[in-house]
Each structure stands twice: as structure tokens, then as C-alpha cells.
Design an enzyme around this catalytic site. Structure first.
Site, short mmCIF file in Angstrom:
data_model
loop_
_atom_site.label_atom_id
_atom_site.label_comp_id
_atom_site.label_asym_id
_atom_site.label_seq_id
_atom_site.Cartn_x
_atom_site.Cartn_y
_atom_site.Cartn_z
N SER A 234 -38.97 55.68 -51.41
CA SER A 234 -40.24 56.41 -51.46
C SER A 234 -40.16 57.54 -50.46
O SER A 234 -39.44 57.43 -49.44
CB SER A 234 -41.39 55.48 -51.06
OG SER A 234 -42.56 56.24 -50.79
N TYR B 36 -44.97 49.17 -45.34
CA TYR B 36 -44.35 49.69 -46.57
C TYR B 36 -43.39 50.82 -46.26
O TYR B 36 -42.25 50.84 -46.73
CB TYR B 36 -45.45 50.16 -47.53
CG TYR B 36 -44.92 50.86 -48.76
CD1 TYR B 36 -44.35 50.13 -49.80
CD2 TYR B 36 -44.97 52.25 -48.89
CE1 TYR B 36 -43.84 50.76 -50.93
CE2 TYR B 36 -44.46 52.89 -50.01
CZ TYR B 36 -43.90 52.14 -51.03
OH TYR B 36 -43.39 52.77 -52.14
P1 NAD Z 1 -45.95 49.24 -60.79
O1 NAD Z 1 -46.92 48.35 -60.10
O2 NAD Z 1 -46.40 50.04 -61.97
O3 NAD Z 1 -44.66 48.41 -61.21
C1 NAD Z 1 -44.09 47.45 -60.38
C2 NAD Z 1 -43.19 46.57 -61.22
O4 NAD Z 1 -42.54 45.61 -60.37
C3 NAD Z 1 -43.93 45.76 -62.28
O5 NAD Z 1 -43.10 45.69 -63.42
C4 NAD Z 1 -44.06 44.38 -61.61
O6 NAD Z 1 -44.20 43.35 -62.59
C5 NAD Z 1 -42.73 44.30 -60.91
N1 NAD Z 1 -42.67 43.35 -59.80
C6 NAD Z 1 -43.56 43.20 -58.77
N2 NAD Z 1 -43.15 42.22 -57.96
C7 NAD Z 1 -41.97 41.75 -58.46
C8 NAD Z 1 -41.05 40.74 -58.06
N3 NAD Z 1 -41.27 40.02 -56.95
N4 NAD Z 1 -39.95 40.53 -58.81
C9 NAD Z 1 -39.72 41.26 -59.93
N5 NAD Z 1 -40.55 42.23 -60.36
C10 NAD Z 1 -41.67 42.47 -59.63
O7 NAD Z 1 -45.38 50.17 -59.61
P2 NAD Z 1 -44.57 51.57 -59.62
O8 NAD Z 1 -45.47 52.61 -59.09
O9 NAD Z 1 -43.89 51.76 -60.91
O10 NAD Z 1 -43.51 51.24 -58.46
C11 NAD Z 1 -42.16 50.94 -58.72
C12 NAD Z 1 -41.34 51.28 -57.50
O11 NAD Z 1 -41.50 52.66 -57.17
C13 NAD Z 1 -41.68 50.49 -56.22
O12 NAD Z 1 -40.49 50.14 -55.54
C14 NAD Z 1 -42.47 51.50 -55.40
O13 NAD Z 1 -42.35 51.26 -54.01
C15 NAD Z 1 -41.80 52.81 -55.80
N6 NAD Z 1 -42.61 54.01 -55.58
C16 NAD Z 1 -43.75 54.24 -56.28
C17 NAD Z 1 -44.48 55.41 -56.05
C18 NAD Z 1 -45.74 55.75 -56.81
O14 NAD Z 1 -46.42 56.74 -56.42
N7 NAD Z 1 -46.07 55.05 -57.87
C19 NAD Z 1 -44.03 56.34 -55.10
C20 NAD Z 1 -42.86 56.06 -54.39
C21 NAD Z 1 -42.15 54.90 -54.65
#
Ligand code: NAD
Length: 246
Positions: free
Chosen positions: A141, A154
Site C-alpha cells: 500500500s 496497518y
Molecule cells: P477487499 O476487502 O475488497 O478484499 C479483501 C479480500 O481478502 C477478500 O476477498 C477477503 O475475502 C479476503 N480475505 C480477508 N481475510 C482473509 C484471510 N485471512 N485469508 C484469505 N483471504 C482473506 O479489499 P481490497 O481493497 O481489495 O484489498 C486487497 C489488498 O489491497 C489488501 O492487501 C489491502 O491492504 C490492499 N490495498 C487496498 C487499497 C484500497 O484502497 N482498497 C489500497 C492499498 C492497498
């Protein structure tokens, strides 16, 4: 076209992971969609849409389940060439509220973001080495390198993922490359449900050189680029519309 090669995307029933799974399936990979069992319906439905894909439930924060996930991929697909460590979690806490960021919250976040990434990679490494062109892409991130993010635990967990990426890259070669993608704000269920999404999205759209928030497909583009970047390892690629320049 990657022939019959297999890519495992953790946490891919939703958001960025789902975008990566769709992109890699479109590029010809056999994709393994994963999520915790509680999101099995969405994960299985996505896998059913993608040609050659399968769904395997596992909580990658759990040592036994993450090892079993890799074993199941090898039993069902016969090989593993790419691992995308995308599953992640946060607990939103304003940074000045130090006492709210309890040790229990630090442990919960690190168990998935850091140790989950580590143990899934370690479990996958023998198969990735055997692949001949093994590749790990960790999803970090912008909070991992900038004073930002939904909470201090985080942000620090993502800094750990970035340094883990560099340290693993040193020892995983020459068979396996290890890189990371660090997204800025991306429109997914993770953030769109929160009160802060609209004001922060407006701010990002006003100041980022690319004048919009990210979409899962933008992150998937960067993941696909790193998978194809055959002489690149130990790198972290910011995918933030240039917001870090503002
Ligand atoms: P999201 O909540 O839409 O998706 C998260 C996914 O992870 C889901 O499929 C959930 O079922 C799965 N998950 C959660 N806990 C789990 C576990 N213990 N084992 C297996 N699967 C698990 O979130 P997102 O926004 O798509 O985030 C995905 C990644 O991107 C994360 O690592 C997050 O830190 C990173 N990220 C997101 C953003 C943002 O703005 N959305 C920005 C930077 C980084």
C-alpha cells in the site's frame, strides 16, 4: 500465453484480488481464487466465471490453512508458477489515537498482512522454484512508505511487506522473482463502505496527476507487468495515479 501455468491469488473473492484474478485469467493463466471460507460463495462464483479457474478456501493467516492451500493447488492443478499475496486487513484508527491501537490489533493485522504473506510464500517456494519462472507479487500500500493509511499498525505492516519483498528477492533467485505493488486509494468494498471514502476520493481526484482514484484493473495491470518483467526483482511499484507527487 503462459500455456498451462497456474497463478494463485490470495483474498481474491472481492476487490483488488478479484480484479487480478480476472486479468490473469484473461491473459491465459489457470487462476486459483482464494478467500476465507466465510466468503466462499463469492469466491466460487468468480472462479466459475473464469476459464480454467478453481476456488480454494483458506484463511492464509492460519499456518495450517495456508500450507494446505498450497498443497490443494498442487493436487488439483499440478503446479504453481505465480503467487499473488493480496489478502489483507486493517482496523481504521486515527493515527494520534495511540491507545486505540492495542497490541491485540497489531497482532491481528500482522497475523494476516505480514505472517500470512510470509507463510504462504514459504509454503509455495518449492513449487515456485520448480516452475522455472516462478514469481511472487505482494500487494502492499502507499501507506507502507508514506505517512498515511487507515491506521499505524496497518501502515507498518505494509512497510514490513515491502522490506520482506526485498529480503526474499535476494534469496529466492535465480529461480523465483519477488516484487510488490503498492496501490494508492482503490475503489473496492474495503473502502467504499467507509465514511472517509468520498472526501478522500475527492481529494485524490483533485491532487493526483491522473485526476482519479484507482480501480482494481489498474492494480491488475501493474501485477501483470511485474509478472512479465523477467529481469526485475526486489522492486516495489507504486500504483497511485501519481498522488505521491502532489
Ligand atoms: P477487499 O476487502 O475488497 O478484499 C479483501 C479480500 O481478502 C477478500 O476477498 C477477503 O475475502 C479476503 N480475505 C480477508 N481475510 C482473509 C484471510 N485471512 N485469508 C484469505 N483471504 C482473506 O479489499 P481490497 O481493497 O481489495 O484489498 C486487497 C489488498 O489491497 C489488501 O492487501 C489491502 O491492504 C490492499 N490495498 C487496498 C487499497 C484500497 O484502497 N482498497 C489500497 C492499498 C492497498
Amino acid at each position: 500465453m503462459p500455456d498451462d501455468k497456474v497463478a494463485l491469488v490470495t483474498g481474491s473473492s472481492s476487490g483488488i484480488g478479484a480484479g487480478i484474478a480476472r486479468r490473469l485469467a484473461g491473459d491465459g493463466w489457470r487462476v486459483v481464487v482464494n478467500s476465507r471460507a466465510s466468503s466462499a460463495g463469492a469466491g466460487a462464483a468468480l472462479a466459475a466465471e473464469l476459464p480454467g479457474a478453481g476456488y480454494v478456501p483458506a484463511d492464509v493467516a492460519d499456518e495450517q490453512e495456508s500450507a494446505r492451500l498450497v498443497e490443494t493447488v498442487l493436487e488439483r492443478f499440478g503446479r504453481l508458477d505465480v503467487l499473488v499475496n493480496n489478502a489483507g486487513r486493517t482496523v481504521p484508527i486515527p493515527h494520534p489515537d495511540l491507545t486505540a491501537a492495542t497490541p491485540a490489533i497489531w497482532r491481528e493485522i500482522f497475523d494476516l498482512n505480514v505472517i500470512g504473506t510470509w507463510q504462504t510464500t514459504v509454503a509455495a517456494m518449492p513449487a515456485l522454484r520448480k516452475s522455472g519462472a516462478g514469481c511472487v507479487v505482494n500487494i502492499s500500500s502507499i501507506a507502507g512508505s508514506r505517512p498515511a493509511g487507515s491506521s499505524i499498525p496497518y501502515a507498518v505492516s505494509k512497510a514490513a511487506v515491502e522490506h520482506m519483498t526485498r529480503l526474499l528477492a535476494r534469496v529466492a533467485g535465480p529461480e523465483v522473482r519477488v516484487n510488490a505493488v503498492a496501490p494508492g486509494l482503490v475503489e473496492t468494498p474495503w473502502v467504499t463502505g467507509s465514511d472517509f471514502f468520498t472526501p478522500i476520493a475527492e481529494q485524490v481526484s483533485a491532487i493526483a496527476p491522473l485526476r482519479r482514484v484507482g480501480q482494481p484493473a489498474d492494480v491488475a495491470d501493474a501485477v501483470a507487468a511485474l509478472i512479465g518483467a523477467s529481469y526485475t526483482t526486489g522492486q516495489v511499484l507504486l500504483v497511485d495515479g501519481g498522488v505521491h507527487l502532489a
